[in-house]
Enzyme design. Sequence first.
Site: not given
Length: 334
Positions: A71-75
């Site tokens: 998961l991306d950091p902002n997800v």
Amino acid sequence: MSLCSREIYVKAPDERTDPQWGKSPVDRSAEEHVRYSLVILDKPRGPSSHEAVAWLKRILGVEVAGHSGTLDPNVSGVLPVAVAEGTKVLMALSRADKVYVAVAKFHGDVDEERLKSVLSRFTGEIYQRPPLRSAVKRQLRTRRVYSLELLELDGRYAVLKMHVEAGTYARKLIHDIGEVLGVSANMRELRRVAVACFHEREAVTLQDVADAVYILRNYGDDTAVRQVLKPIEEIARGIAKIWIKDGAVDAICHGAPLAAPGVVKFETPFSRGDLVAYFTLKGELVGVGKALVSSDELKNMERGLVARTDRVLMRPGTYPATWREKKRLNKKTE
């Protein structure tokens, strides 16, 4: 697409397991439970998946842990993490489908009925090229969208729920929807609410894990640890299970393929090439393999190979090595 419920077909109803070998997952000590565990982590926005796993390792006091489906950091959302010994069978989640809830912003007015019509066009098999900011080669590939649902439309903002095949980029999907609508679009928020059969309602936070470990270490109570850390056997929830005889276990632990005479019962359906999980009759996960036959074919098999073993979790010697004796006798009669 993962199936969360299957039927069980029994080939050897009278087969029993010897209590002196192995143990049920519920009988593991607290330390064993931690080392053979799966954490359904609710990753917050901010840290990367790698950072979240690093914090989890520090909390649990283990050297190794691995996650499935970055998961991306902002997800935020569901991030399955296998702990210590459990990382050996992390491939059980390699093909797991995902469910996301996303907020899309359109750069123009959008009619609700037309939006629903366009969403239906993106259901099924689609072509997709990974975005510029991706860790994989940017080549055109196909991915399957199992469902794409409009939950809410408020002006130029839409809340979408998407059930997709592993490796599908939600951000790129929203961008392509905007292109078809002729207004362009970008993703503003994204949360993963499910991976295979694991849902956000059963996910735990890093604080939940830290609290459970604190109670264990300071009060000797492992109740909370067993609640927030699932036995590693749960990792196979989304793939077909095959229960095997005691006499077949050690051969599998040494990397042997699974043969039909060792099968006691199995879940249906599965097809050739599907991932399958081997279990003892005590409910212990032995390893993961790739099916060489379908479940329908296995029903009528008395001999032959059923699956190729790809990953082994159980240590050799946990069950008796009866296969060695059989091999010795076979050589003696030759």
